[in-house]
Write a protein that holds these residues in place. Sequence first.
Motif, PDB file in Angstrom:
ATOM      1  N   ASN A  68      -2.747  29.686 -45.042  1.00 29.36           N
ATOM      2  CA  ASN A  68      -2.273  28.299 -45.059  1.00 29.36           C
ATOM      3  C   ASN A  68      -1.214  28.094 -46.134  1.00 29.36           C
ATOM      4  O   ASN A  68      -0.238  27.357 -45.936  1.00 29.36           O
ATOM      5  CB  ASN A  68      -3.436  27.341 -45.293  1.00 29.36           C
ATOM      6  CG  ASN A  68      -4.340  27.220 -44.080  1.00 29.36           C
ATOM      7  OD1 ASN A  68      -3.934  27.535 -42.964  1.00 29.36           O
ATOM      8  ND2 ASN A  68      -5.559  26.771 -44.286  1.00 29.36           N
ATOM      9  N   MET A  69      -1.404  28.741 -47.285  1.00 31.18           N
ATOM     10  CA  MET A  69      -0.424  28.642 -48.357  1.00 31.18           C
ATOM     11  C   MET A  69       0.919  29.216 -47.916  1.00 31.18           C
ATOM     12  O   MET A  69       1.971  28.606 -48.141  1.00 31.18           O
ATOM     13  CB  MET A  69      -0.926  29.387 -49.603  1.00 31.18           C
ATOM     14  CG  MET A  69       0.047  29.378 -50.766  1.00 31.18           C
ATOM     15  SD  MET A  69      -0.450  30.480 -52.095  1.00 31.18           S
ATOM     16  CE  MET A  69      -0.214  32.078 -51.302  1.00 31.18           C
ATOM     17  N   SER A 105      -7.195  30.358 -46.619  1.00 28.34           N
ATOM     18  CA  SER A 105      -6.459  29.599 -47.627  1.00 28.34           C
ATOM     19  C   SER A 105      -5.132  30.275 -47.965  1.00 28.34           C
ATOM     20  O   SER A 105      -4.123  29.608 -48.203  1.00 28.34           O
ATOM     21  CB  SER A 105      -7.302  29.443 -48.893  1.00 28.34           C
ATOM     22  OG  SER A 105      -7.654  30.716 -49.418  1.00 28.34           O
ATOM     23  N   TRP A 106      -5.130  31.629 -47.988  1.00 33.22           N
ATOM     24  CA  TRP A 106      -3.898  32.378 -48.270  1.00 33.22           C
ATOM     25  C   TRP A 106      -2.891  32.178 -47.138  1.00 33.22           C
ATOM     26  O   TRP A 106      -1.710  31.916 -47.380  1.00 33.22           O
ATOM     27  CB  TRP A 106      -4.228  33.850 -48.439  1.00 33.22           C
ATOM     28  CG  TRP A 106      -3.037  34.754 -48.570  1.00 33.22           C
ATOM     29  CD1 TRP A 106      -2.476  35.519 -47.593  1.00 33.22           C
ATOM     30  CD2 TRP A 106      -2.249  34.985 -49.745  1.00 33.22           C
ATOM     31  NE1 TRP A 106      -1.392  36.209 -48.082  1.00 33.22           N
ATOM     32  CE2 TRP A 106      -1.221  35.908 -49.394  1.00 33.22           C
ATOM     33  CE3 TRP A 106      -2.299  34.501 -51.052  1.00 33.22           C
ATOM     34  CZ2 TRP A 106      -0.273  36.345 -50.304  1.00 33.22           C
ATOM     35  CZ3 TRP A 106      -1.350  34.948 -51.966  1.00 33.22           C
ATOM     36  CH2 TRP A 106      -0.357  35.861 -51.583  1.00 33.22           C
ATOM     37  N   SER A 151      -2.677  29.566 -60.677  1.00 28.01           N
ATOM     38  CA  SER A 151      -3.299  29.397 -59.356  1.00 28.01           C
ATOM     39  C   SER A 151      -2.377  28.527 -58.517  1.00 28.01           C
ATOM     40  O   SER A 151      -1.549  27.774 -59.051  1.00 28.01           O
ATOM     41  CB  SER A 151      -4.682  28.743 -59.470  1.00 28.01           C
ATOM     42  OG  SER A 151      -4.572  27.440 -60.013  1.00 28.01           O
ATOM     43  N   PHE A 152      -2.519  28.620 -57.190  1.00 29.57           N
ATOM     44  CA  PHE A 152      -1.677  27.828 -56.299  1.00 29.57           C
ATOM     45  C   PHE A 152      -2.213  26.409 -56.263  1.00 29.57           C
ATOM     46  O   PHE A 152      -3.396  26.185 -56.033  1.00 29.57           O
ATOM     47  CB  PHE A 152      -1.678  28.428 -54.896  1.00 29.57           C
ATOM     48  CG  PHE A 152      -0.769  27.699 -53.950  1.00 29.57           C
ATOM     49  CD1 PHE A 152       0.603  27.855 -54.042  1.00 29.57           C
ATOM     50  CD2 PHE A 152      -1.285  26.844 -52.990  1.00 29.57           C
ATOM     51  CE1 PHE A 152       1.458  27.179 -53.189  1.00 29.57           C
ATOM     52  CE2 PHE A 152      -0.439  26.162 -52.130  1.00 29.57           C
ATOM     53  CZ  PHE A 152       0.935  26.332 -52.229  1.00 29.57           C
ATOM     54  N   GLN A 153      -1.337  25.443 -56.496  1.00 32.89           N
ATOM     55  CA  GLN A 153      -1.741  24.038 -56.515  1.00 32.89           C
ATOM     56  C   GLN A 153      -0.557  23.170 -56.127  1.00 32.89           C
ATOM     57  O   GLN A 153       0.599  23.605 -56.166  1.00 32.89           O
ATOM     58  CB  GLN A 153      -2.256  23.654 -57.909  1.00 32.89           C
ATOM     59  CG  GLN A 153      -1.317  24.041 -59.043  1.00 32.89           C
ATOM     60  CD  GLN A 153      -1.929  23.853 -60.404  1.00 32.89           C
ATOM     61  OE1 GLN A 153      -1.704  22.807 -61.019  1.00 32.89           O
ATOM     62  NE2 GLN A 153      -2.690  24.822 -60.875  1.00 32.89           N
ATOM     63  N   VAL A 201       3.916  23.187 -56.082  1.00 32.81           N
ATOM     64  CA  VAL A 201       4.773  22.906 -54.923  1.00 32.81           C
ATOM     65  C   VAL A 201       5.769  21.793 -55.257  1.00 32.81           C
ATOM     66  O   VAL A 201       6.957  21.891 -54.939  1.00 32.81           O
ATOM     67  CB  VAL A 201       3.917  22.516 -53.698  1.00 32.81           C
ATOM     68  CG1 VAL A 201       4.810  22.100 -52.530  1.00 32.81           C
ATOM     69  CG2 VAL A 201       3.024  23.675 -53.278  1.00 32.81           C
ATOM     70  N   LEU A 225       7.839  33.286 -52.688  1.00 35.49           N
ATOM     71  CA  LEU A 225       6.571  33.560 -53.374  1.00 35.49           C
ATOM     72  C   LEU A 225       6.584  34.945 -54.000  1.00 35.49           C
ATOM     73  O   LEU A 225       6.890  35.940 -53.342  1.00 35.49           O
ATOM     74  CB  LEU A 225       5.405  33.467 -52.381  1.00 35.49           C
ATOM     75  CG  LEU A 225       4.026  33.891 -52.910  1.00 35.49           C
ATOM     76  CD1 LEU A 225       3.577  32.960 -54.038  1.00 35.49           C
ATOM     77  CD2 LEU A 225       3.002  33.909 -51.783  1.00 35.49           C
ATOM     78  N   LEU A 267       2.696  26.876 -45.538  1.00 33.91           N
ATOM     79  CA  LEU A 267       3.300  25.744 -46.232  1.00 33.91           C
ATOM     80  C   LEU A 267       4.589  26.143 -46.941  1.00 33.91           C
ATOM     81  O   LEU A 267       5.613  25.457 -46.829  1.00 33.91           O
ATOM     82  CB  LEU A 267       2.300  25.176 -47.249  1.00 33.91           C
ATOM     83  CG  LEU A 267       2.821  24.041 -48.146  1.00 33.91           C
ATOM     84  CD1 LEU A 267       3.208  22.828 -47.303  1.00 33.91           C
ATOM     85  CD2 LEU A 267       1.772  23.674 -49.191  1.00 33.91           C
ATOM     86  N   LEU A 268       4.552  27.266 -47.652  1.00 31.61           N
ATOM     87  CA  LEU A 268       5.738  27.703 -48.397  1.00 31.61           C
ATOM     88  C   LEU A 268       6.889  28.055 -47.461  1.00 31.61           C
ATOM     89  O   LEU A 268       8.052  27.761 -47.758  1.00 31.61           O
ATOM     90  CB  LEU A 268       5.390  28.894 -49.291  1.00 31.61           C
ATOM     91  CG  LEU A 268       4.441  28.603 -50.453  1.00 31.61           C
ATOM     92  CD1 LEU A 268       4.124  29.878 -51.213  1.00 31.61           C
ATOM     93  CD2 LEU A 268       5.013  27.552 -51.391  1.00 31.61           C
TER      94      LEU A 268
END
Length: 236
Positions: free
Chosen positions: A85-86, A82-83, A48-50, A54, A97, A89-90
């Motif tokens: 926003n991820m 949430s996707w 999961s993304f956490q 990062v 990704l 950030l990346l």
Amino acid sequence: MTFAETDLYEPVCRFLEEEGYRVQAEVKDCDIAAEKDGELIIVELKKSFQLKLVYQALDRQSLTEQVFVAIPRPQKGQREKSWKNMLKLLKRLEIGLLTVALDSPLKTVDVVLTPSDSLAWKNRKKRERLQVELENRQVSANTGGMNRRKIVTAYREKALHLCCILENREAITYGELREMGLEEKYMSILRSNVYHWFERVEKGVYRLSEEGRKALEERDYEKVVAYYRKSNEKEE
């Protein structure tokens, strides 16, 4: 690498090898290190993304600008806040990704983001030590190149499955789909026709559209299409 992350390792390793990279796991604390023509790629895996993921990726940027994180493909598609926003950030952190279709028998890997030319400072000695270890391992090499691809969501995969079923049929009914053992979601995909891949002949009867036939020839979908075409041949 934890037991859960090993589910991601094999599909990502296979994907990189098919792209022509020499691949090894657990090299100097990196989950995956891959090399081709002097280009070094590092991939960190998580179920999961956490933030821990990062932080790991940021640390790996001292070795190479080509750093990716790999997670299971999103269950709810790409429209969730949430996707988005991820991804934001990346992108800002210049981290790539990969998504893995763990919910599919294909276990396909999609390149969602590629790192831009990073300005992150790279520790030359750390990179040299990693590359020495990588080069001293016995690995196999193919040919290819790593390119960004359309993410194949679970919804899109089912739609492509329907395209493969319909490509050699004039039309299909809901009843015939149920006889094949397909879930109600497939009927919903025909009705909503998000990608315009289907045409309604009459109530409960659909055929493949020209857009659908074009989708079957798209390079981004070739592995999914090849899998379901083969699967259909076995069932016939």
